[in-house]
Design an enzyme around this catalytic site. Structure first.
Site, PDB file in Angstrom:
ATOM      1  N   CYS A  71      -1.273   4.087  11.130  1.00  0.00           N
ATOM      2  CA  CYS A  71      -1.082   5.299  11.940  1.00  0.00           C
ATOM      3  C   CYS A  71      -2.321   5.502  12.811  1.00  0.00           C
ATOM      4  O   CYS A  71      -3.047   6.496  12.702  1.00  0.00           O
ATOM      5  CB  CYS A  71      -0.798   6.509  11.065  1.00  0.00           C
ATOM      6  SG  CYS A  71      -1.988   6.788   9.728  1.00  0.00           S
ATOM      7  N   CYS A 109       0.884  -1.176   0.000  1.00  0.00           N
ATOM      8  CA  CYS A 109       0.000   0.000   0.000  1.00  0.00           C
ATOM      9  C   CYS A 109       0.916   1.218   0.000  1.00  0.00           C
ATOM     10  O   CYS A 109       1.006   1.947   0.983  1.00  0.00           O
ATOM     11  CB  CYS A 109      -0.911   0.010   1.217  1.00  0.00           C
ATOM     12  SG  CYS A 109      -1.889  -1.497   1.453  1.00  0.00           S
ATOM     13  N   LYS A 138       7.784   5.149   3.038  1.00  0.00           N
ATOM     14  CA  LYS A 138       8.284   3.864   3.522  1.00  0.00           C
ATOM     15  C   LYS A 138       8.895   3.046   2.383  1.00  0.00           C
ATOM     16  O   LYS A 138       9.825   2.268   2.605  1.00  0.00           O
ATOM     17  CB  LYS A 138       7.165   3.084   4.213  1.00  0.00           C
ATOM     18  CG  LYS A 138       6.664   3.765   5.491  1.00  0.00           C
ATOM     19  CD  LYS A 138       5.616   2.913   6.181  1.00  0.00           C
ATOM     20  CE  LYS A 138       5.030   3.657   7.358  1.00  0.00           C
ATOM     21  NZ  LYS A 138       4.219   4.825   6.921  1.00  0.00           N
ATOM     22  N   PRO A 193       2.035   7.519  -0.146  1.00  0.00           N
ATOM     23  CA  PRO A 193       2.826   8.387  -1.016  1.00  0.00           C
ATOM     24  C   PRO A 193       4.284   7.982  -1.213  1.00  0.00           C
ATOM     25  O   PRO A 193       4.993   8.619  -1.978  1.00  0.00           O
ATOM     26  CB  PRO A 193       2.749   9.732  -0.300  1.00  0.00           C
ATOM     27  CG  PRO A 193       2.651   9.375   1.139  1.00  0.00           C
ATOM     28  CD  PRO A 193       1.816   8.118   1.192  1.00  0.00           C
ATOM     29  N   GLY A 194       4.778   6.951  -0.502  1.00  0.00           N
ATOM     30  CA  GLY A 194       6.068   6.394  -0.857  1.00  0.00           C
ATOM     31  C   GLY A 194       7.214   6.601   0.106  1.00  0.00           C
ATOM     32  O   GLY A 194       8.329   6.170  -0.175  1.00  0.00           O
ATOM     33  N   ASP A 230      -4.527  -3.797  -6.373  1.00  0.00           N
ATOM     34  CA  ASP A 230      -5.391  -3.792  -5.204  1.00  0.00           C
ATOM     35  C   ASP A 230      -4.738  -4.708  -4.170  1.00  0.00           C
ATOM     36  O   ASP A 230      -4.557  -5.908  -4.414  1.00  0.00           O
ATOM     37  CB  ASP A 230      -6.781  -4.305  -5.591  1.00  0.00           C
ATOM     38  CG  ASP A 230      -7.759  -4.293  -4.426  1.00  0.00           C
ATOM     39  OD1 ASP A 230      -7.322  -4.145  -3.265  1.00  0.00           O
ATOM     40  OD2 ASP A 230      -8.967  -4.443  -4.686  1.00  0.00           O
TER      41      ASP A 230
END
Length: 452
Positions: free
Chosen positions: A388, A269, A275, A272-273, A319
């Site tokens: 989070c 998932c 991790k 925005p990148g 997905d």
């Protein structure tokens, strides 16, 4: 009552309502009719003609009025016959905007805030007169409610269902500490690119460009921005790919995942990148991170950012509940979509958008994604779940309900820097709670190893 310095707006227009305040009022009206992201609202209602000062003031007004909506309504309610919720929307949002400026922004003249808000209320004499009369009484500081639940709901500006929940699970003092942490605006945090620089070197480079930083509280690879002149994106350090923007708790969750040199890692998932970048750094040399996300547009921005920092990340539209891979990865990270209740300080809109029943729905979705993602882990590989949030439906209950054959929980404290190992519990889970870790976002993570 703490007040913040605020940039003085441009000269007022019709009725004292200058373009920035009119944009903020329109954004709050849009939120009232269809709640959405504060960040998206600010972007939507920022015209191209706004300069950086205007943009900053607009953001301050929208974020501040949403963050403190509970307290604003409490203070305004002392001078109204009914709750602000019963007023026409234009009047209600004009009052909230004016009260926020009067109570929280030192550098905004009181007469400017009052006149501009009256101009936003509408054309009628009643609307303008009401806003003018009420806001002229708001100048004096108010006292918080005596009742504990009322204090957290009104004074600390949190929805009552969440206040009751936290008081029941944490006790009043910790619930109050969590609410106060939510109301402290999150700092801008940078994670140094270990393939190109060190945090100390980055700090010196940024100082030369007019940006002051301090070391991270729990992650030595992070810098907290204390003051900045130019925009970060205008610096040579940004152009040179020396850092990404990433909160310390998010950085620690990526470290907890435990990617190693040579690993094939999947961020299931990814957008925005942040991790994804951390996984790619940790897997170097010899390894690779793959980014998967349902949004093609978000993956495009992710790839641009990864290219800037010098990591080659294949991106796959996917997905996460139906992975497109077999058991090919040494490490699979599921940074699952969640309520975001651990990052309310960065997303004040979420406290008014969410309902308690949403948590069970999030948990059900997260369990499905986690079970599906397990199929992409090779024998002997690791699976990591992160959110989070600190709510049981999205954390312990998801972890406890994960029963894929062959997977056993694995402690991962060794992947954390010494300053952060206190967040790893006896069960191996990572728990960062805002009330216990001042200055950090809330996060939860759990790691399993597949047998074989």
């Amino acid at each position: 009552m703490t007040r913040r310095p605020g940039a003085a707006p441009r000269a007022g227009a019709r009725g004292g309502a200058d373009p920035v305040r009119r944009a903020a009022h329109a954004a709050l009206l849009a939120f009232g009719s269809r709640p959405g992201s504060a960040e998206e609202l600010v972007g939507r209602f920022t015209p191209a003609s706004f300069d950086p000062r205007d943009r900053a003031f607009l953001r301050e007004l929208v974020y501040g009025a949403l963050r403190w909506r509970g307290r604003l309504d409490f203070v305004l309610g002392r001078f109204l016959e009914k709750s602000p919720d019963h007023l026409p929307p234009r009047v209600r949002e004009a009052l909230r905007l004016g009260a926020y400026q009067l109570l929280f922004l030192d550098r905004v003249p009181a007469h400017g805030a009052v006149n501009a808000s009256a101009g936003l209320a509408g054309e009628g004499r009643w609307e303008r007169g009401l806003v003018n009369a009420v806001l002229r009484k708001v100048k004096a500081p108010a006292e918080p409610p005596a009742d504990p639940e009322d204090r957290l709901a009104a004074w600390e500006s949190h929805p009552r269902w969440l206040v009751r929940r936290w008081i029941a699970s944490l006790g009043y003092e910790k619930a109050r500490a969590r609410c106060e942490a939510d109301n402290a605006e999150g700092p801008l945090v940078l994670r140094a690119n270990p393939l190109r620089t060190a945090p100390e070197t980055l700090a010196a480079r940024l100082a030369e460009e007019g940006i002051e930083t301090s070391p991270g509280l729990a992650d030595p690879g992070c810098l907290r921005v204390e003051a900045q002149g130019p925009s970060l994106t205008q610096t040579s350090a940004f152009a040179g790919g020396l850092f990404i923007v990433q909160d310390e708790a998010s950085s620690l969750a990526a470290r907890y995942a435990g990617a190693r040199p040579g690993d094939r890692a999947l961020d299931a998932c990814a957008a925005p990148g942040g991790k994804t970048a951390c996984l790619a750094w940790a897997a170097s040399p010899g390894g690779r991170a793959v980014a998967a996300d349902l949004s093609l547009a978000r993956l495009g921005r992710l790839r641009e950012n990864c290219a800037r920092i010098g990591v080659d990340v294949p991106a796959v539209v996917m997905d996460a509940s139906r992975p497109a891979f077999g058991d090919a990865f040494d490490l699979v990270l599921v940074d699952a979509p969640c309520s975001g209740l651990g990052v309310l300080r960065r997303h004040p809109d979420a406290r008014w958008r969410l309902r308690e029943e949403d948590l069970a729905a999030h948990g059900a979705r997260q369990r499905g994604i986690l079970r599906a993602a397990a199929g992409a882990v090779r024998p002997g590989g690791r699976l990591v779940y992160a959110v989070c949030s600190n709510e049981p439906e999205e954390t312990e209950e998801v972890a406890a309900g994960f029963g894929a054959a062959g997977f056993t929980p694995e402690g991962a404290g060794e992947g954390l820097p010494p300053e952060a190992r206190r967040f790893a519990g006896p069960d191996g889970a990572l728990r960062i709670r805002p009330e216990e870790a001042p200055g950090l976002d809330g996060f939860f993570a759990m790691r399993w190893r597949r047998g074989g």
